[in-house]
Design a protein around this motif. Sequence first.
Motif, short mmCIF file in Angstrom:
data_model
loop_
_atom_site.label_atom_id
_atom_site.label_comp_id
_atom_site.label_asym_id
_atom_site.label_seq_id
_atom_site.Cartn_x
_atom_site.Cartn_y
_atom_site.Cartn_z
N ARG A 178 0.84 -1.21 0.00
CA ARG A 178 0.00 0.00 0.00
C ARG A 178 0.87 1.26 0.00
NH1 ARG A 178 -5.06 1.35 1.39
NH2 ARG A 178 -5.05 1.19 3.65
N ASP A 219 5.82 4.10 -3.78
CA ASP A 219 7.28 4.11 -3.95
C ASP A 219 7.89 2.78 -3.54
OD1 ASP A 219 7.41 6.61 -5.00
OD2 ASP A 219 7.73 7.61 -3.08
N ASP A 269 9.85 0.25 -5.99
CA ASP A 269 11.21 -0.18 -5.64
C ASP A 269 11.30 -1.69 -5.65
OD1 ASP A 269 12.04 2.39 -5.33
OD2 ASP A 269 12.23 2.34 -3.14
N ARG A 304 12.53 -10.25 -1.64
CA ARG A 304 12.93 -8.85 -1.42
C ARG A 304 12.02 -8.21 -0.38
NH1 ARG A 304 17.50 -8.19 -3.25
NH2 ARG A 304 17.19 -6.46 -1.86
N ARG A 314 14.67 -5.39 7.45
CA ARG A 314 15.50 -4.21 7.62
C ARG A 314 14.69 -3.08 8.29
NH1 ARG A 314 15.93 -2.43 2.48
NH2 ARG A 314 14.37 -0.89 2.94
N ARG A 327 14.17 -3.38 11.91
CA ARG A 327 15.35 -3.02 12.70
C ARG A 327 15.45 -1.51 12.88
NH1 ARG A 327 18.50 -6.85 9.92
NH2 ARG A 327 19.56 -5.28 8.72
N ARG A 328 14.92 -0.78 11.90
CA ARG A 328 15.03 0.68 11.95
C ARG A 328 13.87 1.32 12.70
NH1 ARG A 328 17.20 1.89 6.02
NH2 ARG A 328 19.23 0.96 6.34
N TYR A 352 -10.20 -4.38 -5.71
CA TYR A 352 -9.33 -3.46 -4.98
C TYR A 352 -7.93 -3.46 -5.59
CZ TYR A 352 -6.57 -1.41 -1.27
OH TYR A 352 -5.71 -0.61 -0.57
N MET A 409 -5.91 -0.39 -7.39
CA MET A 409 -4.60 0.07 -6.91
C MET A 409 -3.62 0.20 -8.06
SD MET A 409 -4.24 0.54 -3.56
CE MET A 409 -2.61 0.12 -2.98
N ARG A 469 10.62 3.49 -15.09
CA ARG A 469 11.73 2.73 -14.52
C ARG A 469 11.41 1.24 -14.41
NH1 ARG A 469 11.99 2.53 -8.25
NH2 ARG A 469 10.10 3.55 -7.53
N LEU A 470 10.18 0.85 -14.68
CA LEU A 470 9.86 -0.57 -14.61
C LEU A 470 9.85 -1.21 -16.00
CD1 LEU A 470 7.14 -0.72 -11.83
CD2 LEU A 470 9.62 -0.90 -11.66
N ASP A 494 22.59 -5.33 3.90
CA ASP A 494 21.50 -4.80 3.10
C ASP A 494 21.98 -4.40 1.71
OD1 ASP A 494 19.62 -5.05 5.10
OD2 ASP A 494 20.21 -3.16 6.02
N ALA A 526 20.02 -0.48 -4.69
CA ALA A 526 18.80 0.11 -5.25
C ALA A 526 18.69 1.59 -4.86
CB ALA A 526 17.57 -0.67 -4.77
N LYS A 541 19.27 4.78 -7.38
CA LYS A 541 18.17 5.70 -7.59
C LYS A 541 18.65 7.14 -7.39
CE LYS A 541 13.64 6.12 -5.53
NZ LYS A 541 12.77 5.45 -4.58
#
Lengths: 166, 270
Positions: free
Chosen positions: A24, A27, A31, A64, A71, A74-75, B64, B68, B76-77, B153, B159, B163
């Motif tokens: 939801r 961005d 990503d 992912r 991650r 953790r933040r 729904y 969306m 970019r996709l 990470d 990524a 960006k």
Amino acid sequence: MTDFLADVEAAIPSLRRYALTLTRDVDAADDLVQDCLERALDKRRLWRPQGAVRAWLFAILHNRFVSDRRRDSRRGPHGPLDGAAEPAAVDDPVAAVALSEVGRALDALSPEQRAALLLVAVEGLTYAEAAAALGVPVGTVMSRIARARRSLSRALGEGPRLAQVK
Amino acid sequence: MTDKNGHLHAEDGAAIDDVDLSAYLDGELDPAARQRVAAAIEGSGLVARRAELFGGVDRAVARYADAMAAAALPARLCVRRMAAERRARRTRRMATLAAALALILVGAGGGWLGHGLFHRQSFAVRHFVEAATAAYQVYSVEIRHPVEVAREDRGHMVAWLSKRIDHRLPAPSLDAEGFRLVGGRLLPTRRGGAAAQVMYEDAEGRRVTLYAARNDSGARQAIRFFKADFSDAETAYWFEPEIGYALTGTVDRETLLKLANAILEGSDGA
């Protein structure tokens, strides 16, 4: 290899729909999909044509999602859901009201239940494909979906609200 | 009737739970179980209503999800563009590698060409490599906070930084060269742009940093060396038409060159 790209391209709208409904957050969803596509290009030599490219892509995307979530936890917590993405405007105002209720009901599910339900009921994966994508046994997928449908039934009720979005 | 376990009872008393019903709707039951659920739906208004309710839930969720995702896909996709960019990078890399090889040959014959050429470089290039050296100087000595995003990470780091610098950032594994990824951070450039710094270290704790920022000149340049007067560190730098790289470390040039080539080879992410 051209077929591979065509298959991936054909799956992008589904991947994005899944990511958007799962997170939801526009961005974060984009990503996630972009990351998934880069990974898929990295790993295209590992892909074997016997399986469906789509299911394989959902598995990459889900990995992912899980590592991002680990991650983020953790933040510390995110802000409130005020910024949550809302569905694009629908012509029928009655349907729009009902859709935002569906969004709230989906939010109330655990991400695991939401993911399982979306993969099967919206994206059309089999239980086996969804289980592979989510990295859990088929039985777990089965019970998560049932629990998701049960709580959505409870939240959305049996009455007019569901009727509006039929 | 619904009993205390949430089971619905068909007329013949067989319990149909939500899992059975759900799997039935998804077409995931074996023939015998399918028949049992179908019979229960046929024979019991309660079970039939629950099946209808679950169907309504699915339709609502699908509507729904479609709503969306109604907006157009962002550029970019586009996976074809991503694939084309990878092919282009591979071609450019071959050219850069060939040029680097030529430099090594010149170097073997009559001293490093790159060093002598530096004074002819523009101010922008000088600023670029000095900024890279300065960033190395500041962050490579950090014990507790050398990077903003740690190697755990890596996917997110690549990524995010890609960006911000608007170009895919190579952060390949240099394990084979004996250098391990530490992580990366975002830095400002002089003109308010974004630069990325990726840090590696070897077993002795010697660090090298890869600094990357957009190359506004659009000019390509093979690997050259630079040493700032304010630092002991050496920098190997090169430019692709869209992006410039500077690899900095207090190591010898052979090591820098070896690492730079590994980065060039690995920047496809394969």
